[in-house]
Design a protein around this motif. Sequence first.
Motif, PDB file in Angstrom:
ATOM      1  N   VAL A 141      -2.945   0.274  -3.972  1.00 35.17           N
ATOM      2  CA  VAL A 141      -2.920  -1.087  -3.437  1.00 35.17           C
ATOM      3  C   VAL A 141      -2.348  -1.993  -4.520  1.00 35.17           C
ATOM      4  CG1 VAL A 141      -4.307  -3.049  -2.676  1.00 35.17           C
ATOM      5  CG2 VAL A 141      -4.858  -0.747  -1.847  1.00 35.17           C
ATOM      6  N   ALA A 182       0.840  -1.192   0.000  1.00 36.57           N
ATOM      7  CA  ALA A 182       0.000   0.000   0.000  1.00 36.57           C
ATOM      8  C   ALA A 182       0.875   1.242   0.000  1.00 36.57           C
ATOM      9  CB  ALA A 182      -0.913   0.007   1.229  1.00 36.57           C
ATOM     10  N   ALA A 227      -8.174  -6.408  -0.983  1.00 34.49           N
ATOM     11  CA  ALA A 227      -7.358  -5.473  -1.756  1.00 34.49           C
ATOM     12  C   ALA A 227      -8.205  -4.703  -2.760  1.00 34.49           C
ATOM     13  CB  ALA A 227      -6.233  -6.213  -2.471  1.00 34.49           C
TER      14      ALA A 227
END
Length: 355
Positions: free
Chosen positions: A306, A300, A329
């Motif tokens: 992400v 991240a 995610a």
Amino acid sequence: MEVKSNNITVERTKRSKIDQVDFDNLSFGSVFADHMLVCDYKNGEWGAPSVVPYQPIELEPSAKIFHYGQSIFEGMKAYKDDQGGVWLFRPEENQKRLNISAKRLAMPELPKEIFMEGLATLLQVDQEWIPQTKGSSLYIRPFMFASGNGFHASPADAYKFIIACAPSGPYFSGKVKVLIEERYSRAANGGVGFAKAGGNYAAQFYPTQLAVQKGYNQVIWTDDNTHEYIEEAGAMNIFVRINDTLITAPTNDRILDGITRKSILDIAADEGIETEVRKITVAEVINAAKDGSLKEMFGAGTAAVVSPISAFGYKEVDYNLPELDQSYAALLKKRITDIQYNRGDDKFGWRYRVL
């Protein structure tokens, strides 16, 4: 919130380069916008900032940046919504962190108004450089370095602060394969790992090159003392999902206090996802991979937001992560990017309007 300033001089370029840019096929951080913000620190105080055409920097060979590494930076993005509005994501956190880094490297702290008003003015001037292609944004790089001269090993007496911008596409395309590091360290206790210092990233390059030679994309960094604890993934914070719990390491002297990391923790709580901020051992991750309870790992950070991890290697063994239809995610990335691009509700007040 909108910021305007009458205290910043603007010198516009005589000829824009924007017509030479293919906004539908942008790489990351390799094409640069027409202007940059510049502000100098001399004689114990910051001067007046100005927006000038993007151009080379002239320094003497004795400039202390070349010898003692006083260099810090931030990473941000500007986003344009469907109506042409221009937005930032939690920029005051970047301003605060820049000064945390400056203090650790014995550099002068930058006044908030120079950072915020300078940033807004620059984006107003270069607003046409903010792409609207899906997945693209204007990457913003505020940075400061020692411009004062001298070979004496001591802090410089002059510094330069600059903000430069680059219209950019996605940082990573697809998932990444990582190697858990067993020998090298990203940072040490009492060091500068928590700061965004240029030297932190330079020290990562060699171990990462070794990992790439073995077929991996990035390194998962472990603690400097025992190499038993997971800390960061490449230049990003790391999250591990075991069963339905999302785990990330606590920040410390070695780990950057990532803005995306903090945002993910808040959004996960809002989504009812159980989170734990604690130390996590390599052995725990290996055991979870073996018994099937390891569901996800992802990095991240600002550049990639992400970045899902598809597999990791450790002690010559690779472990594949499962393909999930509804991953944390994907959910968390969508929540963050919907805020950033003004597509969704911003209950946290993170979105910051420039235009």
